[in-house]
Scaffold this active site. Structure first.
Site, PDB file in Angstrom:
ATOM      1  N   ARG A  52       9.658  57.288  -2.355  1.00  0.00           N
ATOM      2  CA  ARG A  52       8.731  58.384  -2.691  1.00  0.00           C
ATOM      3  C   ARG A  52       7.299  58.010  -2.364  1.00  0.00           C
ATOM      4  O   ARG A  52       6.448  58.871  -2.160  1.00  0.00           O
ATOM      5  CB  ARG A  52       8.869  58.769  -4.153  1.00  0.00           C
ATOM      6  CG  ARG A  52      10.207  59.481  -4.381  1.00  0.00           C
ATOM      7  CD  ARG A  52      10.438  59.777  -5.825  1.00  0.00           C
ATOM      8  NE  ARG A  52       9.442  60.705  -6.331  1.00  0.00           N
ATOM      9  CZ  ARG A  52       9.233  60.918  -7.619  1.00  0.00           C
ATOM     10  NH1 ARG A  52       9.907  60.243  -8.517  1.00  0.00           N
ATOM     11  NH2 ARG A  52       8.319  61.781  -8.002  1.00  0.00           N
ATOM     12  N   LYS A 159      26.441  59.069  -9.848  1.00  0.00           N
ATOM     13  CA  LYS A 159      26.611  59.500 -11.232  1.00  0.00           C
ATOM     14  C   LYS A 159      25.324  59.255 -11.999  1.00  0.00           C
ATOM     15  O   LYS A 159      24.520  58.477 -11.511  1.00  0.00           O
ATOM     16  CB  LYS A 159      27.823  58.828 -11.867  1.00  0.00           C
ATOM     17  CG  LYS A 159      27.582  57.370 -12.311  1.00  0.00           C
ATOM     18  CD  LYS A 159      28.664  56.881 -13.224  1.00  0.00           C
ATOM     19  CE  LYS A 159      28.381  57.268 -14.657  1.00  0.00           C
ATOM     20  NZ  LYS A 159      28.402  56.137 -15.607  1.00  0.00           N
ATOM     21  N   GLU A 227      33.805  46.173 -22.496  1.00  0.00           N
ATOM     22  CA  GLU A 227      32.760  45.428 -21.783  1.00  0.00           C
ATOM     23  C   GLU A 227      32.059  44.460 -22.725  1.00  0.00           C
ATOM     24  O   GLU A 227      31.904  44.753 -23.908  1.00  0.00           O
ATOM     25  CB  GLU A 227      31.719  46.394 -21.210  1.00  0.00           C
ATOM     26  CG  GLU A 227      32.293  47.350 -20.188  1.00  0.00           C
ATOM     27  CD  GLU A 227      31.180  48.192 -19.579  1.00  0.00           C
ATOM     28  OE1 GLU A 227      30.685  47.812 -18.512  1.00  0.00           O
ATOM     29  OE2 GLU A 227      30.806  49.205 -20.179  1.00  0.00           O
ATOM     30  N   ASP A 246      28.922  58.225 -20.772  1.00  0.00           N
ATOM     31  CA  ASP A 246      28.718  57.212 -19.739  1.00  0.00           C
ATOM     32  C   ASP A 246      30.038  56.826 -19.057  1.00  0.00           C
ATOM     33  O   ASP A 246      30.058  56.499 -17.878  1.00  0.00           O
ATOM     34  CB  ASP A 246      28.074  55.976 -20.382  1.00  0.00           C
ATOM     35  CG  ASP A 246      27.625  54.929 -19.372  1.00  0.00           C
ATOM     36  OD1 ASP A 246      27.177  55.321 -18.277  1.00  0.00           O
ATOM     37  OD2 ASP A 246      27.714  53.728 -19.672  1.00  0.00           O
ATOM     38  N   HIS A 251      34.861  57.586 -15.437  1.00  0.00           N
ATOM     39  CA  HIS A 251      35.715  56.436 -15.134  1.00  0.00           C
ATOM     40  C   HIS A 251      37.082  56.476 -15.836  1.00  0.00           C
ATOM     41  O   HIS A 251      38.118  56.312 -15.193  1.00  0.00           O
ATOM     42  CB  HIS A 251      35.003  55.143 -15.523  1.00  0.00           C
ATOM     43  CG  HIS A 251      33.642  55.002 -14.916  1.00  0.00           C
ATOM     44  ND1 HIS A 251      33.315  55.552 -13.693  1.00  0.00           N
ATOM     45  CD2 HIS A 251      32.524  54.372 -15.344  1.00  0.00           C
ATOM     46  CE1 HIS A 251      32.061  55.262 -13.413  1.00  0.00           C
ATOM     47  NE2 HIS A 251      31.554  54.555 -14.398  1.00  0.00           N
ATOM     48  N   LYS A 351      30.725  48.736 -25.500  1.00  0.00           N
ATOM     49  CA  LYS A 351      29.846  47.651 -25.034  1.00  0.00           C
ATOM     50  C   LYS A 351      29.823  46.538 -26.084  1.00  0.00           C
ATOM     51  O   LYS A 351      30.166  46.764 -27.240  1.00  0.00           O
ATOM     52  CB  LYS A 351      28.415  48.163 -24.885  1.00  0.00           C
ATOM     53  CG  LYS A 351      28.271  49.335 -23.934  1.00  0.00           C
ATOM     54  CD  LYS A 351      27.990  48.862 -22.544  1.00  0.00           C
ATOM     55  CE  LYS A 351      27.644  49.995 -21.618  1.00  0.00           C
ATOM     56  NZ  LYS A 351      28.385  50.002 -20.368  1.00  0.00           N
TER      57      LYS A 351
HETATM   58  C1  BG6 Z   1      28.727  52.494 -15.066  1.00  0.00           C
HETATM   59  C2  BG6 Z   1      28.183  52.685 -16.450  1.00  0.00           C
HETATM   60  O1  BG6 Z   1      28.996  53.732 -14.476  1.00  0.00           O
HETATM   61  O2  BG6 Z   1      29.929  51.731 -15.132  1.00  0.00           O
HETATM   62  C3  BG6 Z   1      27.917  51.326 -17.086  1.00  0.00           C
HETATM   63  O3  BG6 Z   1      26.973  53.439 -16.398  1.00  0.00           O
HETATM   64  C4  BG6 Z   1      29.157  50.483 -17.067  1.00  0.00           C
HETATM   65  O4  BG6 Z   1      27.454  51.495 -18.414  1.00  0.00           O
HETATM   66  C5  BG6 Z   1      29.766  50.431 -15.666  1.00  0.00           C
HETATM   67  O5  BG6 Z   1      28.808  49.181 -17.504  1.00  0.00           O
HETATM   68  C6  BG6 Z   1      31.135  49.769 -15.708  1.00  0.00           C
HETATM   69  O6  BG6 Z   1      31.600  49.534 -14.417  1.00  0.00           O
HETATM   70  P1  BG6 Z   1      32.605  48.338 -14.132  1.00  0.00           P
HETATM   71  O7  BG6 Z   1      32.950  48.492 -12.687  1.00  0.00           O
HETATM   72  O8  BG6 Z   1      31.890  47.065 -14.450  1.00  0.00           O
HETATM   73  O9  BG6 Z   1      33.793  48.555 -15.050  1.00  0.00           O
END
Ligand code: BG6
Length: 502
Positions: A52, A159, A227, A246, A251, A351
């Protein structure tokens, strides 16, 4: 996913918005490097790095070269690095300034002529979500979105795609004012994972599983994405988003839809995405009372993950001191169709947990055990088929076997398939296949509008019920633990248990 041996993608100019951002540095540019190193980028290929504010061509080349240094260290092929970096030029464009997009068009046309890109363009929007619609609108106004003379123009959107059903629908509508659906490539990086793509192969390239892949044989399905990471520097984004938004409609629902979908007529983008969207569409839309009953949300409080001492979530940078945002979510979902009626799908993600761990576990029904009546069957367990996505990549089938010896005792054993035992690992960020597929025009591993909207529709009642409940019902769990006890209770109520995460 190419059916034939992969060969270099067709010519194109790759216009990268957000070229100075984190995503470009960590994932997109290293993925371009990996494609180049594998000979999958065409000769007629150029990158226009868009920012930008002025960044400068030399500075950008150095910055991108540096990102490769961090990513692949000394293992990078320097000739490939220099060739890729030499294809980078820079442009300044800001969606609020139409003139800047006129200049961008001239620059891209000019690069195209020099490189012989034949009018093909990919615009990658590695920008914050508020920038998606304005950027696409500006591309349209500058004539950059028009496909002419057989050339393609494709737009990759990162995303998060919306923050709820209404905003996702609005964004879809805004993009489609300028683009056709087949020009829009909505990324979900889970579809770039080999193990996730392999769910399709496991189910449909083997005769073994499909006959038992249904309510008659399956007791329930568990999907876990645990995670260890905390919120880190993402407090502002995360506190407005939460674990459910999220991770779940994107996912976890990719995993769910690949497991739950009907066999597609063909392995093509249209058929596969239609079946995935139908599976998501069959998720029961629950009432607010059911949403509260069938869900758990919780926040982490201070603890320790390995050697790392973690503060309360509410003390993280840019998180509100009275935040009710969940860092852990668990849901029980029903899929109302003939295949899955009565088979709960339990989902959980969080998390700051004890261990990083992503898997789909399919639990089969118990055997009719009458022949073992009167025998101590403590060891008899149900069969699980476990699709391991991370950190292990593999598939495990758990079953019962006789313990050697004269006594009839039963032990749980497993057959393990590990990717690493059979396949060499290619250096990858997980974006390579996705980028290559966009270049070749294959949308199978991208999300279609109907799938995105079906996902949001299914989680909307939970979001709404939680919002209305405020901090009522928000659980707590210690950082470094396996999550809140309420999540165990969610399954215990049904006489079930999560598979252990540690
Ligand atoms: C992202 C989320 O889309 O995916 C994160 O915003 C998350 O919060 C991540 O940690 C997890 O991805 P992966 O591939 O590490 O399971």
């Amino acid at each position: 996913m190419t059916h034939a041996p992969a060969r270099a993608a067709p010519p194109c100019v790759f216009v990268l918005f957000g070229a100075n951002g984190d995503l470009t540095q960590r994932l997109v540019f290293p993925a371009l490097y990996n494609l180049a190193a594998q000979g999958l980028l065409p000769d007629a290929f150029a990158v226009v790095a868009v920012t930008r504010v002025e960044f400068g061509e030399q500075a950008m080349r150095d910055h991108l070269r540096d990102s490769l240094g961090k990513y692949c260290m000394e293992k990078c092929d320097l000739a490939v690095v220099e060739d890729l970096v030499s294809r980078v030029t820079t442009a300044v464009a800001d969606a609020s300034n139409p003139n800047s997009f006129e200049t961008l068009r001239k620059h891209v046309d000019d690069v195209d002529v020099r490189r012989g890109a034949q009018g093909n363009r990919i615009f990658y929007l590695a920008v914050p979500p508020t920038g998606f619609a304005p950027t696409v609108r500006a591309l349209g106004a500058a004539g950059l979105a028009r496909q002419k003379d057989g050339a393609f123009v494709r737009v990759i959107v990162e995303k998060p795609f919306g923050a709820d059903l209404a905003s996702a629908m609005k964004l879809n509508a805004e993009l489609r004012e300028v683009l056709d659906e087949d020009q829009i490539f909505r990324i979900d990086h889970y579809l770039g994972k080999e193990t996730v793509q392999n769910i399709l192969m496991l189910r449909f390239a083997n005769g073994l599983f499909e006959p038992i892949w249904k309510r008659e044989h399956i007791d329930h399905v568990q999907i876990t994405v645990a995670e260890t990471v905390t919120i880190g520097r993402r407090g502002a984004f995360y506190d407005a988003t939460g674990a459910l938004r999220d991770m779940v409609p994107n996912h976890l629902f990719q995993l769910l839809s690949l497991v739950a979908m009907e066999p597609p007529a063909r392995l093509d983008a249209h058929s596969v995405r239609s079946e995935k969207a139908r599976a998501l569409d069959a998720i029961r839309i629950v009432t607010p009372q059911e949403a509260l009953r069938d869900s758990v949300r919780a926040q982490y409080v201070a603890g320790r993950i390995g050697d790392e001492v973690v503060d309360d979530y509410r003390q993280e940078k840019d998180v509100a001191a009275n935040s009710t945002t969940e860092t852990f979510a668990a849901l029980k979902l029903s899929i109302d169709n003939w295949r899955w009626a009565g088979v709960p799908f339990y989902l959980r993600t969080g998390k700051a947990l004890a261990r990083r761990y992503t898997e789909v576990a399919i639990k089969f029904r118990e055997a009719p055990i009458s022949m073992f009546r009167g025998i101590d069957l403590d060891g008899l367990r149900s069969n699980y088929l476990v699709l391991q996505i991370a950190p292990e990549e593999g598939i495990t089938l758990q079953f019962n076997a006789k313990t050697p010896g004269p006594n009839l005792q039963i032990a749980r054993v497993a057959m393990n398939f590990r990717y690493s035992d059979f396949f060499d690992k290619q250096p990858a960020t997980g974006y390579e296949t996705l980028l290559y597929d966009c270049m070749t025009g294959d949308g199978l591993l991208y999300q279609r509008a109907d799938g995105v909207e079906a996902g949001w529709r299914a989680v909307e009642p939970f979001l709404e019920a939680w919002r209305a409940a405020g901090d009522q019902g928000l659980g707590l769990y210690r950082a470094g633990s396996t999550g809140p006890s309420e999540a165990d209770a969610l399954l215990a109520r049904d006489g079930r248990r999560w598979r252990p995460t540690s």
